[in-house]
Design a protein around this motif. Structure first.
Motif, short mmCIF file in Angstrom:
data_model
loop_
_atom_site.label_atom_id
_atom_site.label_comp_id
_atom_site.label_asym_id
_atom_site.label_seq_id
_atom_site.Cartn_x
_atom_site.Cartn_y
_atom_site.Cartn_z
N UNK A 151 26.21 31.24 43.70
CA UNK A 151 27.20 30.90 44.71
C UNK A 151 28.17 32.08 44.83
N UNK A 152 28.64 32.35 46.06
CA UNK A 152 29.44 33.56 46.27
C UNK A 152 30.89 33.29 46.68
N UNK A 153 31.12 32.18 47.37
CA UNK A 153 32.47 31.97 47.92
C UNK A 153 33.27 31.04 47.02
N UNK A 154 33.95 31.63 46.05
CA UNK A 154 34.66 30.83 45.05
C UNK A 154 36.06 30.45 45.50
N UNK A 155 36.49 29.30 44.97
CA UNK A 155 37.88 28.87 45.11
C UNK A 155 38.47 29.03 43.71
N UNK A 156 39.70 29.55 43.62
CA UNK A 156 40.28 29.78 42.29
C UNK A 156 41.57 28.99 42.13
N UNK A 157 41.92 28.72 40.88
CA UNK A 157 43.22 28.08 40.63
C UNK A 157 44.26 29.19 40.47
N UNK A 158 45.50 28.84 40.11
CA UNK A 158 46.56 29.87 40.10
C UNK A 158 46.39 30.88 38.97
N UNK A 159 45.52 30.57 38.00
CA UNK A 159 45.24 31.57 36.96
C UNK A 159 44.06 32.46 37.32
N UNK A 160 43.45 32.18 38.47
CA UNK A 160 42.30 32.99 38.89
C UNK A 160 40.98 32.45 38.38
N UNK A 161 41.01 31.28 37.76
CA UNK A 161 39.77 30.69 37.26
C UNK A 161 39.05 29.98 38.41
N UNK A 162 37.74 30.19 38.48
CA UNK A 162 36.97 29.54 39.53
C UNK A 162 36.95 28.02 39.31
#
Ligand SMILES: *[C@@H]1O[C@H](CO)[C@@H](O)[C@H](O)[C@H]1NC(C)=O
Ligand SMILES: *[C@@H]1O[C@H](CO)[C@@H](O)[C@H](O)[C@H]1NC(C)=O
Ligand SMILES: *[C@@H]1O[C@H](CO)[C@@H](O)[C@H](O)[C@H]1NC(C)=O
Ligand SMILES: *[C@@H]1O[C@H](CO)[C@@H](O)[C@H](O)[C@H]1NC(C)=O
Length: 408
Positions: A151-162
């Motif tokens: 998968x290529x289009x990631x969503x991240x949290x505020x720490x940058x974790x996918x």
């Protein structure tokens, strides 16, 4: 001998595990072959009727006493597989995969859905015991071809974790019957992170998209039709909610079974919305946005063409009036300019007073519309406004009505 087997069966589990190493055990070396998704073992002497149990599911018969197939086995979730031999009576179990890494570091609550026809989106939460530097990656594996896609289009949290990922254009993602294994793997410098996986049929996780309605209509009939789009589901029932006036009580709901059209009688103007329900799984879409249709078409078409021709006529009239006004003003100022010129020493006296082009144009215009100009007698801006208003009051005072949408 029978006593020995009875003793073995009554022994605690940890001891049973050891019995596979026992030279007399009827099956040895129980193992998972993840590539072929088979639980397999070595036979020791004559054995009969072997079955396997995955956790607490129903037992499955072994093929040729050699292996059990677990097409949907999870490569991530630690699972207890038990093998039972009826004759001689014997039982053993293994865990696959073996517990490894930090429990609780793996992604949790992985859920995936197909939406807006073309998209597939998965979400998960960061494991409660995950190290600070954890990062997750999602891939899918086709249940039939075992082809993998990252998968290529990631969503991240505020720490940058996918914490989510989206596939576009899923029509190419899987072959029939569209079973996919979704796996979220994790990496960290501080700890080993177990993976998380789910197996899903795309047809079962689709959030259906309500179709767009198009309408062809006349005074008595309104023919609605729509095209349902889905790559994974194919049989649908529809619900239409039709509102003929602004009162909510005037709303009626109609069921349309496995057809993609509906004819409404005596319509006039109405608002419609639609939702779709899949026949087998009963997956239900949201209601579509309301669409408004104006079906009193003949009268409306007539009004519209009348309006168009009136507007065109008014436009021509206005253009002529403006031209005339400009010409008048020009003529007033032009009469003083040549006098100044004649007195200027550098203008040759003999030069004929050639009228500028605009003057000639005005003269042509004047002669062309001499009659209307005389009749209209526009004297100033107020007169112009009056000329503009009169036809407006007569023909354009009616409030704006919605255009008939289905007339194309
Ligand atoms: C696996 O399942 C067997 C029974 O089927 C049980 O005896 C054994 O304790 C289980 N092992 C684990 C680690 O849960
Ligand atoms: C995952 O879902 C379960 C049940 O829906 C919930 O109890 C749990 O808190 C969720 N875990 C996380 C990390 O959100
Ligand atoms: C419906 O029409 C709207 C606007 O024309 C468009 O954006 C949308 O993608 C269409 N939806 C479907 C399911 O065709
Ligand atoms: C309106 O359309 C329907 C179906 O297309 C047709 O049967 C009907 O005669 C038409 N009515 C008028 C008034 O043209």
């Amino acid at each position: 001998m029978a006593v020995l087997w009875l003793m073995l069966l009554l022994m605690p589990a940890s001891c049973l595990l050891q019995t596979t190493q026992d030279p007399n055990s009827p099956i040895k070396n129980v193992r998972m072959d993840p590539e072929h998704k088979r639980l397999t073992w070595d036979l020791n002497g004559n054995v009969d009727q072997i079955s396997c149990i995955e956790e607490s599911r129903l037992p499955v018969q072994a093929k040729n006493n050699r292996y059990c197939s677990f097409e949907l086995m999870s490569p991530c979730k630690v699972t207890n597989y038990t093998v039972t031999v009826t004759d001689p009576p014997f039982s053993t179990w293994i865990l696959f995969p073996e517990p490894d890494g930090t429990p609780g570091a793996a992604a949790e609550n992985l859920s995936c859905r197909v939406h807006d026809v073309d998209f597939l989106t998965c979400d998960w939460t960061v494991g409660r015991a995950a190290p600070q530097d954890v990062q997750y990656q999602l891939y899918v594996e086709d249940g039939t071809t075992l082809e993998r896609r990252k998968c290529l289009h990631y969503k991240t949290d505020d720490r940058g974790t996918h914490v989510g990922c989206r596939f576009d254009d899923i029509s190419r993602l899987s072959k029939y019957p569209h079973g996919l294994r979704f796996t979220v793997g994790g990496t960290s410098g501080a700890a080993r992170v177990p993976c998380t996986d789910v197996f899903r049929y795309l047809s079962a996780i689709e959030k259906l998209t309500p179709p767009n309605i198009t309408v062809t209509c006349n005074k008595t009939h309104s023919f609605m039709e729509w095209k349902m789009l889905s790559y994974f589901n194919h049989r649908f029932n529809y619900e239409l909610q039709i509102q003929k006036s602004t009162e909510a009580a005037a709303t009626e709901t109609l069921q349309v079974k496995e057809h993609t059209s509906f004819t409404l009688l005596n319509t006039g103007a109405y608002t419609v919305r639609i939702r779709v329900r899949e026949v087998f799984d009963e997956l239900l879409s949201e209601w579509s946005a309301p669409q408004r249709f104006e079906c009193d078409q003949e009268e409306d078409m007539h009004t519209r063409s009348l309006r168009t021709s009136l507007l065109a006529a008014l436009g021509v009239l206005l253009a002529l009036l403006l031209a005339l006004l400009l010409c008048r003003r020009y003529r007033l100022s032009a009469s003083s300019v040549p006098a100044a010129r004649r007195s200027a020493p550098w203008v040759p006296q003999a030069a004929p007073a050639e009228p500028p082009r605009s003057t000639r144009a005005c003269r042509a215009l004047g002669s062309a519309i001499a009659t209307p100009a005389a009749e209209v007698r526009v004297s100033g801006p107020s007169g112009l406004a009056a000329a503009l208003q009169t036809p407006g009051d007569a023909g354009f005072g009616a409030p704006e009505r919605p255009l008939p949408l289905g007339s194309r």
